[in-house]
Enzyme design. Structure first.
Site, PDB file in Angstrom:
ATOM      1  N   CYS A  43       0.373  -0.326   0.277  1.00  0.00           N
ATOM      2  CA  CYS A  43       0.876  -1.464  -0.756  1.00  0.00           C
ATOM      3  C   CYS A  43       0.184  -2.713  -0.222  1.00  0.00           C
ATOM      4  O   CYS A  43       0.007  -3.060   0.696  1.00  0.00           O
ATOM      5  CB  CYS A  43       2.234  -1.551  -1.084  1.00  0.00           C
ATOM      6  SG  CYS A  43       2.421  -2.810  -2.375  1.00  0.00           S
ATOM      7  N   ASP A  45       1.502  -5.476  -0.778  1.00  0.00           N
ATOM      8  CA  ASP A  45       2.501  -6.386  -0.207  1.00  0.00           C
ATOM      9  C   ASP A  45       2.311  -7.123   1.071  1.00  0.00           C
ATOM     10  O   ASP A  45       1.852  -6.339   2.334  1.00  0.00           O
ATOM     11  CB  ASP A  45       3.826  -5.571  -0.344  1.00  0.00           C
ATOM     12  CG  ASP A  45       4.834  -6.439  -0.244  1.00  0.00           C
ATOM     13  OD1 ASP A  45       5.074  -7.260   0.738  1.00  0.00           O
ATOM     14  OD2 ASP A  45       5.641  -6.379  -1.133  1.00  0.00           O
ATOM     15  N   ARG A  47       4.199  -8.146   3.330  1.00  0.00           N
ATOM     16  CA  ARG A  47       5.020  -7.812   4.165  1.00  0.00           C
ATOM     17  C   ARG A  47       4.528  -6.517   4.954  1.00  0.00           C
ATOM     18  O   ARG A  47       5.769  -6.124   5.654  1.00  0.00           O
ATOM     19  CB  ARG A  47       6.659  -8.007   3.601  1.00  0.00           C
ATOM     20  CG  ARG A  47       6.889  -9.101   3.226  1.00  0.00           C
ATOM     21  CD  ARG A  47       8.057  -9.063   2.077  1.00  0.00           C
ATOM     22  NE  ARG A  47       7.821  -8.383   0.916  1.00  0.00           N
ATOM     23  CZ  ARG A  47       8.496  -8.049   0.017  1.00  0.00           C
ATOM     24  NH1 ARG A  47      10.017  -8.562  -0.077  1.00  0.00           N
ATOM     25  NH2 ARG A  47       8.221  -7.203  -1.130  1.00  0.00           N
ATOM     26  N   HIS A  99       6.753   1.401   0.285  1.00  0.00           N
ATOM     27  CA  HIS A  99       7.683   0.680   1.148  1.00  0.00           C
ATOM     28  C   HIS A  99       8.839   0.273   0.071  1.00  0.00           C
ATOM     29  O   HIS A  99       8.641   0.266  -1.173  1.00  0.00           O
ATOM     30  CB  HIS A  99       7.066  -0.614   1.466  1.00  0.00           C
ATOM     31  CG  HIS A  99       6.690  -1.603   0.318  1.00  0.00           C
ATOM     32  ND1 HIS A  99       7.243  -2.680   0.030  1.00  0.00           N
ATOM     33  CD2 HIS A  99       5.371  -1.790  -0.424  1.00  0.00           C
ATOM     34  CE1 HIS A  99       6.647  -3.402  -0.989  1.00  0.00           C
ATOM     35  NE2 HIS A  99       5.733  -2.663  -1.164  1.00  0.00           N
ATOM     36  N   CYS A 102       9.487  -2.444  -3.181  1.00  0.00           N
ATOM     37  CA  CYS A 102       8.108  -2.583  -3.829  1.00  0.00           C
ATOM     38  C   CYS A 102       8.139  -3.344  -5.284  1.00  0.00           C
ATOM     39  O   CYS A 102       8.889  -2.504  -6.091  1.00  0.00           O
ATOM     40  CB  CYS A 102       7.376  -1.317  -3.847  1.00  0.00           C
ATOM     41  SG  CYS A 102       5.665  -1.410  -4.144  1.00  0.00           S
TER      42      CYS A 102
HETATM   43 CO    CO Z   1       4.553  -2.806  -2.958  1.00  0.00          CO
END
Ligand code: CO
Length: 213
Positions: A43, A45, A47, A99, A102
């Protein structure tokens, strides 16, 4: 801060210095070429930084990231990365890593309209619908989102197995597909054990006659 981007440049200088300090030849060696064993589909993302969460170095993982780590069979970007990683770099493992927490998965669970991204998240709604009975039975919305995150990863691994790229590679050599989930709240990866290693791992209708070209 208007010039907060400067910390990235400064961070880069420190990174370069520290690597050269540990090994004066570090960048020289990297500049010779790459031969990563892994392709990571994760992803976008912020993080879930691939190298950081896997404790790996530059040159070890070929990376493709998009919102909610999707493998969509019409996505030229993903297919190009997959083709290059599998056919040219000859990676041994392809890992789809979702994750928990999400935002893409969470958004796909609801009915709010956001923007263009809704068309992308539609792919997760399809996963939801496929497992609707199981998901609807989970009352707690966080737990339901966690389960959808896992099911989404499993489906994306299957999508990989359905590509001609992966099936052609399977005729020639070993290639392992994996589905993992990363926990933002504890920094740990869970292996979902959705390993696909051969054509027989997917329904017959998706299996190409790779030999009869
Ligand atoms: Co995500």
């Amino acid at each position: 801060m208007e010039n907060s981007y400067n910390k990235l440049i400064e961070g880069n200088r420190l990174f370069s210095l520290s690597k050269k300090n540990d090994d004066p030849e570090y960048f020289k060696k990297l500049s010779l070429g790459q031969k990563p064993d892994y392709l990571w589909i994760g992803c976008s993302d912020s993080r879930v930084p691939t190298n950081e969460v896997t404790g790996t170095e530059s040159g070890e993982i070929f990376v493709h990231r998009n919102i909610a780590n999707l493998v969509v069979h019409t996505d030229l970007n993903m297919l190009s990365v997959l083709e290059y990683a599998v056919s040219v770099l000859e990676v041994k493992h392809v890992i789809v890593c979702g994750h928990y927490g999400c935002g893409g998965v969470r958004a796909a669970m609801g009915n709010d309209m956001f923007s263009y991204v809704d068309n992308w998240l539609r792919n997760i709604k399809d996963v939801y619908q496929k497992y609707e009975t199981e998901l609807q039975a989970i009352g707690d919305m966080d737990k339901r989102a966690d389960r959808l995150t896992e099911l989404n990863v499993i489906e994306q691994v299957r999508n990989l197995a359905k590509t001609d790229i992966v099936q052609k590679a399977w005729k020639k050599r070993e290639l392992h597909l994996h589905g993992w989930v990363y926990g933002i709240n504890n920094g740990l990866i869970t292996d979902l054990n959705v390993i696909h290693n051969e054509q027989e791992d997917i329904p017959a209708i998706y299996r190409y006659n790779v030999n009869k070209k």
